[in-house]
Write an enzyme that holds these catalytic residues in place. Sequence first.
Site, mmCIF file in Angstrom:
data_model
loop_
_atom_site.group_PDB
_atom_site.id
_atom_site.type_symbol
_atom_site.label_atom_id
_atom_site.label_comp_id
_atom_site.label_asym_id
_atom_site.label_seq_id
_atom_site.Cartn_x
_atom_site.Cartn_y
_atom_site.Cartn_z
ATOM 1 C CE LYS A 98 -15.760 -2.406 -2.617
ATOM 2 N NZ LYS A 98 -14.831 -2.515 -3.754
ATOM 3 C CE LYS A 154 -4.156 -1.317 1.540
ATOM 4 N NZ LYS A 154 -5.241 -0.795 2.271
ATOM 5 C CG HIS A 195 -13.782 -2.270 6.449
ATOM 6 N ND1 HIS A 195 -13.682 -1.106 6.156
ATOM 7 C CD2 HIS A 195 -13.018 -2.414 7.462
ATOM 8 C CE1 HIS A 195 -13.393 -0.533 7.374
ATOM 9 N NE2 HIS A 195 -12.891 -1.542 8.079
ATOM 10 N NE ARG A 219 -9.302 -8.566 -6.380
ATOM 11 C CZ ARG A 219 -10.384 -7.829 -5.946
ATOM 12 N NH1 ARG A 219 -11.508 -7.664 -6.747
ATOM 13 N NH2 ARG A 219 -10.509 -7.069 -4.761
ATOM 14 C CG HIS A 278 -15.705 2.265 -1.829
ATOM 15 N ND1 HIS A 278 -14.378 1.823 -1.289
ATOM 16 C CD2 HIS A 278 -15.848 1.947 -2.971
ATOM 17 C CE1 HIS A 278 -13.957 0.967 -2.336
ATOM 18 N NE2 HIS A 278 -14.636 1.022 -3.306
ATOM 19 C CD GLU A 280 -11.474 -0.538 -3.742
ATOM 20 O OE1 GLU A 280 -12.259 -1.399 -4.024
ATOM 21 O OE2 GLU A 280 -10.824 -0.520 -2.569
ATOM 22 C CG LEU A 337 -11.033 11.191 4.271
ATOM 23 C CD1 LEU A 337 -11.063 10.812 2.810
ATOM 24 C CD2 LEU A 337 -10.768 12.803 4.478
ATOM 25 C CD GLU A 343 -4.540 7.112 4.035
ATOM 26 O OE1 GLU A 343 -5.623 6.632 4.068
ATOM 27 O OE2 GLU A 343 -3.624 7.138 3.302
#
Length: 447
Positions: A237, A116, A235, A291, A208, A275, A203, A200
């Site tokens: 969907k 990441k 997390h 993917r 998303h 994303e 938010l 970071e």
Amino acid sequence: MFQKILIANRGEIALRVLRACKELGIQTVVVHSTADSDAMHVRLADESVCIGPPPSRESYLNIHQIVAACEITGADAVHPGYGFLSENAKFADILAAHNITFIGPSGDHIRIMGDKIEAKRTAKRLGIPVVPGSDGAISDDKEAKRVAAEIGYPVIIKASAGGGGRGMKVARTEADLEVALQTAKSEAGAAFGDDAVYIEKYLEKPRHIELQVFGDGAGHGVHFGERDCSLQRRHQKVWEEANSPALNAEERARIGGICAKAIADLGYSGAGTIEFLYENGEFYFIEMNTRLQVEHPVTEAITGIDLVHEQIRVASGGGLSVRQEDIKFNGHAIECRINAEDPRTFTPSPGTITHFHTPGGLGIRVDSGVYSGYRIPPYYDSLIGKLIVHGRNRVECMMRLRRALDEFVVDGIKTTLPLFRDLVGNPDIANGDYDIHWLEEYLAKED
Ligand code: ADP
């Protein structure tokens, strides 16, 4: 074009890829575990190879067995679907070494996006907007405090090797920061064998929103618009839609253009998803998936383009069938992920499906690998089907979705269908007024 494609997956996605191969006149081989001998993808494929016992590690994740199955059957390419080996750079490299085409990007691109910190650095270099935060891994408390003071609280500590939402900790004040850092580091070390973490801005109420992109590997990139996947539980969907109720055409073209250019500059090949979290009109990159995604059918519904055909074309060197100006966005589509789970507790509900009836009619698509009399094995994830509904606009799409959910019958096991019947009648959902916390808050209220 390929002669024969081996599909290294199971369930609805194996069937999805199989259908695309049949349309293109390509022979199909599927691999399966002993638990999946009577699965639909095995019944419908031209050839099948049993590659091991039920646990994924010994079958669907067993690279040796899959390469051997390619050699025995003479497959010249592998489609990995999603999950399992689809983002495994070593698998892509091993196939390449055997002169078998991996239908996906290069091992190097998978590797960059799987880390990441590296992914975020690359995204930033390519001009994609990222969440403000540390430049790389955070080494100590002092550095963490300095960065946090710079970007402002609240902040989130995330694992570089992260996945599935693990190894993330929020710190609302400087007093929380030391503990959050230590916990995130030890969780990341235990879960991923790598304790590198970065920091970071957190938010508070984002959506998303993800962009579907494609590269042809020869310096061209296009985008197929966005999907809004804000309705999530832990997390995961649950409901996805295209277009996002929060974006207008200008915003779509702007962020889409940035993503398509980034993909072109990267020399990326195949399908990818960039994303973002989206808040107050701004996009913030969080990760890129290299993917096909579970929710790709909503994009297919509004563009009319078969994304698996495109993947196969690109991997075989035939390039993309469309240019950016050929991609038009028509109407609205929603996907509901139907899981074999208790709709209140979300505990898995494997067992035998005694009766399975899917809805039909204009604008309805059901992607599923199950049938009446099918016994769901307890070893794999609980997704049994996806209902994808298309309408000329969001209102028509919701009307049609409500009707389709009423028609859908799955007897013998518990499913998440009742949850969707509740959601489709909810005013916030009707207005498209939700963020990434909405579903969890709604479920907490219902308890
Ligand atoms: P993973 O790969 O573990 O899924 P992601 O980076 O995709 O990790 O983040 C997973 C989820 O965590 C996001 O969908 C969002 O809900 C939350 N999240 C991640 N980063 C932030 C952030 N900076 N602010 C708020 N929420 C975040």
